[in-house]
Design a protein around this motif. Structure first.
Motif, PDB file in Angstrom:
ATOM      1  N   ARG A 111       0.833  -1.207   0.000  1.00  0.00           N
ATOM      2  CA  ARG A 111       0.000   0.000   0.000  1.00  0.00           C
ATOM      3  C   ARG A 111       0.870   1.260   0.000  1.00  0.00           C
ATOM      4  NH1 ARG A 111      -3.464  -3.240   3.392  1.00  0.00           N
ATOM      5  NH2 ARG A 111      -2.365  -2.480   5.255  1.00  0.00           N
ATOM      6  N   ALA A 112       1.949   1.235   0.780  1.00  0.00           N
ATOM      7  CA  ALA A 112       2.840   2.393   0.829  1.00  0.00           C
ATOM      8  C   ALA A 112       3.535   2.604  -0.514  1.00  0.00           C
ATOM      9  CB  ALA A 112       3.873   2.214   1.939  1.00  0.00           C
ATOM     10  N   THR A 113       3.902   1.502  -1.166  1.00  0.00           N
ATOM     11  CA  THR A 113       4.543   1.608  -2.480  1.00  0.00           C
ATOM     12  C   THR A 113       3.599   2.246  -3.490  1.00  0.00           C
ATOM     13  OG1 THR A 113       5.939  -0.324  -2.048  1.00  0.00           O
ATOM     14  CG2 THR A 113       5.601   0.296  -4.347  1.00  0.00           C
ATOM     15  N   GLU A 114       2.343   1.823  -3.477  1.00  0.00           N
ATOM     16  CA  GLU A 114       1.363   2.408  -4.387  1.00  0.00           C
ATOM     17  C   GLU A 114       1.173   3.893  -4.103  1.00  0.00           C
ATOM     18  OE1 GLU A 114      -2.051  -0.001  -3.686  1.00  0.00           O
ATOM     19  OE2 GLU A 114      -1.410  -1.606  -5.056  1.00  0.00           O
ATOM     20  N   ALA A 115       1.122   4.232  -2.820  1.00  0.00           N
ATOM     21  CA  ALA A 115       0.957   5.648  -2.461  1.00  0.00           C
ATOM     22  C   ALA A 115       2.168   6.467  -2.881  1.00  0.00           C
ATOM     23  CB  ALA A 115       0.731   5.770  -0.957  1.00  0.00           C
ATOM     24  N   ALA A 116       3.360   5.895  -2.769  1.00  0.00           N
ATOM     25  CA  ALA A 116       4.569   6.626  -3.162  1.00  0.00           C
ATOM     26  C   ALA A 116       4.550   6.956  -4.637  1.00  0.00           C
ATOM     27  CB  ALA A 116       5.807   5.787  -2.822  1.00  0.00           C
ATOM     28  N   VAL A 117       4.119   6.011  -5.460  1.00  0.00           N
ATOM     29  CA  VAL A 117       4.055   6.262  -6.906  1.00  0.00           C
ATOM     30  C   VAL A 117       3.124   7.418  -7.220  1.00  0.00           C
ATOM     31  CG1 VAL A 117       3.347   5.256  -9.111  1.00  0.00           C
ATOM     32  CG2 VAL A 117       4.649   3.883  -7.476  1.00  0.00           C
ATOM     33  N   GLU A 118       2.036   7.555  -6.461  1.00  0.00           N
ATOM     34  CA  GLU A 118       1.062   8.615  -6.705  1.00  0.00           C
ATOM     35  C   GLU A 118       1.533   9.967  -6.197  1.00  0.00           C
ATOM     36  OE1 GLU A 118      -2.594   7.473  -4.938  1.00  0.00           O
ATOM     37  OE2 GLU A 118      -2.985   5.828  -6.342  1.00  0.00           O
ATOM     38  N   ARG A 119       2.313   9.983  -5.127  1.00  0.00           N
ATOM     39  CA  ARG A 119       2.587  11.239  -4.424  1.00  0.00           C
ATOM     40  C   ARG A 119       3.994  11.789  -4.619  1.00  0.00           C
ATOM     41  NH1 ARG A 119      -0.303   9.349   1.265  1.00  0.00           N
ATOM     42  NH2 ARG A 119      -2.381   8.992   0.350  1.00  0.00           N
ATOM     43  N   ILE A 120       4.902  11.012  -5.174  1.00  0.00           N
ATOM     44  CA  ILE A 120       6.279  11.478  -5.374  1.00  0.00           C
ATOM     45  C   ILE A 120       6.520  11.665  -6.863  1.00  0.00           C
ATOM     46  CG2 ILE A 120       8.727  10.943  -5.081  1.00  0.00           C
ATOM     47  CD1 ILE A 120       7.963   9.270  -2.646  1.00  0.00           C
ATOM     48  N   LEU A 122       9.073  13.654  -1.352  1.00  0.00           N
ATOM     49  CA  LEU A 122       9.729  12.480  -0.766  1.00  0.00           C
ATOM     50  C   LEU A 122       9.784  12.603   0.755  1.00  0.00           C
ATOM     51  CD1 LEU A 122      11.415   9.870  -0.875  1.00  0.00           C
ATOM     52  CD2 LEU A 122      13.434  11.311  -1.317  1.00  0.00           C
ATOM     53  N   ALA A 123      10.231  13.748   1.247  1.00  0.00           N
ATOM     54  CA  ALA A 123      10.337  13.943   2.695  1.00  0.00           C
ATOM     55  C   ALA A 123       8.970  13.873   3.362  1.00  0.00           C
ATOM     56  CB  ALA A 123      11.008  15.287   2.986  1.00  0.00           C
ATOM     57  N   GLY A 124       7.982  14.538   2.760  1.00  0.00           N
ATOM     58  CA  GLY A 124       6.647  14.524   3.344  1.00  0.00           C
ATOM     59  C   GLY A 124       6.026  13.144   3.350  1.00  0.00           C
ATOM     60  N   PHE A 125       6.223  12.389   2.282  1.00  0.00           N
ATOM     61  CA  PHE A 125       5.655  11.040   2.214  1.00  0.00           C
ATOM     62  C   PHE A 125       6.225  10.146   3.310  1.00  0.00           C
ATOM     63  CE2 PHE A 125       6.226   6.657   0.814  1.00  0.00           C
ATOM     64  CZ  PHE A 125       4.903   6.270   0.644  1.00  0.00           C
ATOM     65  N   LEU A 126       7.541  10.144   3.479  1.00  0.00           N
ATOM     66  CA  LEU A 126       8.154   9.266   4.483  1.00  0.00           C
ATOM     67  C   LEU A 126       7.817   9.719   5.898  1.00  0.00           C
ATOM     68  CD1 LEU A 126      11.647   8.600   2.864  1.00  0.00           C
ATOM     69  CD2 LEU A 126       9.675   7.057   3.011  1.00  0.00           C
ATOM     70  N   PHE A 127       7.680  11.026   6.114  1.00  0.00           N
ATOM     71  CA  PHE A 127       7.290  11.490   7.443  1.00  0.00           C
ATOM     72  C   PHE A 127       5.877  11.024   7.793  1.00  0.00           C
ATOM     73  CE2 PHE A 127       5.231  14.916   9.984  1.00  0.00           C
ATOM     74  CZ  PHE A 127       5.881  14.660  11.180  1.00  0.00           C
ATOM     75  N   HIS A 180      10.349  -4.505   6.183  1.00  0.00           N
ATOM     76  CA  HIS A 180       9.375  -3.953   5.238  1.00  0.00           C
ATOM     77  C   HIS A 180       9.422  -2.428   5.233  1.00  0.00           C
ATOM     78  CE1 HIS A 180       7.733  -7.709   4.039  1.00  0.00           C
ATOM     79  NE2 HIS A 180       7.210  -8.022   5.232  1.00  0.00           N
ATOM     80  N   GLU A 181       9.574  -1.830   6.396  1.00  0.00           N
ATOM     81  CA  GLU A 181       9.654  -0.372   6.484  1.00  0.00           C
ATOM     82  C   GLU A 181      10.918   0.150   5.804  1.00  0.00           C
ATOM     83  OE1 GLU A 181       7.201   0.305  10.652  1.00  0.00           O
ATOM     84  OE2 GLU A 181       9.359  -0.088  10.694  1.00  0.00           O
ATOM     85  N   ALA A 182      12.024  -0.535   6.033  1.00  0.00           N
ATOM     86  CA  ALA A 182      13.264  -0.142   5.377  1.00  0.00           C
ATOM     87  C   ALA A 182      13.144  -0.266   3.864  1.00  0.00           C
ATOM     88  CB  ALA A 182      14.427  -0.989   5.891  1.00  0.00           C
ATOM     89  N   ALA A 183      12.458  -1.320   3.421  1.00  0.00           N
ATOM     90  CA  ALA A 183      12.258  -1.508   1.977  1.00  0.00           C
ATOM     91  C   ALA A 183      11.403  -0.390   1.393  1.00  0.00           C
ATOM     92  CB  ALA A 183      11.622  -2.860   1.712  1.00  0.00           C
ATOM     93  N   THR A 184      10.418   0.097   2.141  1.00  0.00           N
ATOM     94  CA  THR A 184       9.583   1.200   1.674  1.00  0.00           C
ATOM     95  C   THR A 184      10.408   2.475   1.536  1.00  0.00           C
ATOM     96  OG1 THR A 184       7.596   0.260   2.674  1.00  0.00           O
ATOM     97  CG2 THR A 184       7.573   2.624   2.205  1.00  0.00           C
ATOM     98  N   VAL A 185      11.267   2.748   2.531  1.00  0.00           N
ATOM     99  CA  VAL A 185      12.166   3.910   2.442  1.00  0.00           C
ATOM    100  C   VAL A 185      13.070   3.779   1.226  1.00  0.00           C
ATOM    101  CG1 VAL A 185      14.057   5.135   3.577  1.00  0.00           C
ATOM    102  CG2 VAL A 185      12.087   4.358   4.922  1.00  0.00           C
ATOM    103  N   HIS A 186      13.582   2.583   1.024  1.00  0.00           N
ATOM    104  CA  HIS A 186      14.477   2.314  -0.097  1.00  0.00           C
ATOM    105  C   HIS A 186      13.763   2.563  -1.426  1.00  0.00           C
ATOM    106  CE1 HIS A 186      18.090  -0.479  -1.214  1.00  0.00           C
ATOM    107  NE2 HIS A 186      18.191   0.726  -1.714  1.00  0.00           N
ATOM    108  N   PHE A 187      12.544   2.046  -1.557  1.00  0.00           N
ATOM    109  CA  PHE A 187      11.785   2.208  -2.800  1.00  0.00           C
ATOM    110  C   PHE A 187      11.463   3.679  -3.060  1.00  0.00           C
ATOM    111  CE2 PHE A 187       7.683   2.763  -4.891  1.00  0.00           C
ATOM    112  CZ  PHE A 187       7.915   2.112  -6.097  1.00  0.00           C
TER     113      PHE A 187
END
Length: 411
Positions: free
Chosen positions: A23-32, A45-50, A140-147
């Protein structure tokens, strides 16, 4: 991953953690990467991860000299400082994109840090730092930051490519719309070219001055219809042709006839508007002729403006012809202002209203030609115009009185 709005996505590991990661990966594609602006991408990028599990985030970009510039932050900046003292150790590598992690202690509280470079191809654009107090990042969280970092790096690469292209286009644009030629010494001129916004491409607005015989100067402002490289190429063709035709010393309306006939014979050339003014400072007169162009303004010694009533002929390239000229006196105390439509036109506004706004501009008495251009551009907010703006101002220099004694001594 835990959400900033208070919702829970379930455990950080296992099946629920994997679903949260998806879900986070999908949201990142939409918001970054919603724009082609590097700083905006860093902020996204900063706002999404925060919002998705980090207590503090920083994005640093590399500048041309190899230094770093902090482009965006989110969250508690004091945690970024607290997390800067650890010793990085590799945590993961995905496609040559390393993820480093370390832990420091601030005020008895563990501070967990993830660091990811932002590479795109063979170039590194910067560095992402993500920090969280107390709780370590799960896999999983680290992988989301990485992606998210890798996604932002791709968009940063696109933004840099666009910026390089725009820089090339800007140089081309300014080479094509260069300073006008040198008029006779008896005429003072000033000019300004303003592209329409930071994403402007080369366009068809231009100006020129051509020296004629007997101390006269032909002033020219034109606008090829459309934008882009094709319009710029046609603009350069009109400009070159005009120089050749004007060198024959024809009257302005006859110059327009020649230009119109030549342009009409080229099926691939775009139509253009054009305004010609032949200034004769010695006689104190100016002759005007227009091809579908807006009329010029004359600012008097008191700073007030008057629009010159110029007969409106068809645009160049139509082959219709029928251009006429009008003559009026002009003194060294008056400043002639020629311009393209971007200076005055506003979306949805009647052109008479637009011209009236220009005519209402009042200048300080005695302002020089450069000051006139500056004041008009500022008064009409031309820096934020919706179209390209080209402005050319001219004023006759007063003739110096002749000293009879000096003249007799020269004989």
């Amino acid at each position: 991953m835990p959400q900033r709005d208070g919702r829970s996505t379930g455990p950080a590991g296992g099946h629920e953690g994997l679903l949260a990661r998806v879900r986070a990966t999908e949201a990142a594609v939409e918001r970054i990467g919603t724009t082609l602006d590097a700083v905006t991408t860093c902020e996204e990028l900063a706002g999404f991860l925060f919002r998705n599990g980090c207590d503090a985030v920083a994005v640093d970009l590399l500048d041309a000299d190899g230094g770093t510039l902090r482009a965006a932050t989110a969250g508690a900046e004091e945690l970024l400082a607290a997390g800067s003292g650890g010793t990085p150790s590799p945590r993961a590598t995905d496609g040559g994109h390393p993820l480093s992690a370390w832990v420091t202690v601030a005020g008895g509280v563990p501070v967990h840090v993830l660091s990811v470079p932002l590479p795109d191809g063979h170039r590194v654009h910067g560095l992402l730092t993500a920090v969280r107090a107390r709780t370590a990042f799960s896999d999983h969280e680290a992988a989301t930051v990485h992606f998210a970092a890798r996604l932002a790096a791709v968009h940063l690469g696109h933004a840099r490519q666009l910026a390089a292209t725009e820089d090339t286009v800007s140089h081309l644009q300014r080479a094509l719309v260069s300073e006008p030629g040198r008029p006779h010494p008896n005429l003072e001129v000033a000019s300004r070219y303003l592209p329409a916004g930071p994403r402007a491409l080369v366009g068809g607005d231009w100006f020129e001055t051509v020296r004629l015989h007997y101390g006269r100067t032909l002033l020219v402002v034109g606008d090829v219809m459309g934008h882009g490289l094709d319009a710029a190429v046609d603009m350069n063709a009109y400009r070159s042709t005009l120089r050749d035709v004007a060198s024959t010393d024809l009257a302005p309306h006859r110059v327009l006839r020649q230009l119109d006939a030549l342009a009409a014979g080229d099926a691939g050339r775009r139509p253009a508007t054009c305004l010609l003014v032949r200034v004769d400072p010695a006689r104190g007169v100016a002759m005007f002729a227009g091809a579908g162009h807006l009329p010029p303004a004359v600012f008097g010694a008191d700073g007030s403006a008057t629009l010159v009533d110029v007969p409106v002929g068809p645009p160049l390239g139509t082959g219709v012809g029928g251009y006429e000229a009008v003559t009026r006196t002009i003194t060294p105390q008056e400043t002639l202002l020629m311009f393209t439509d971007g200076l005055v036109e506003r979306r949805g506004e009647d052109i008479d209203v637009s011209l009236a706004r220009l005519a209402a501009v009042r200048l300080p008495p005695g302002a020089g030609v450069n000051a006139v251009v500056d004041a008009v551009v500022a008064a009409l907010d031309a820096d934020h115009a919706e179209d390209d703006v080209a402005v050319l101002a001219a004023r006759s220099r007063p003739r110096l009185p002749v000293d009879p004694a000096a003249a007799a001594g020269a004989l």
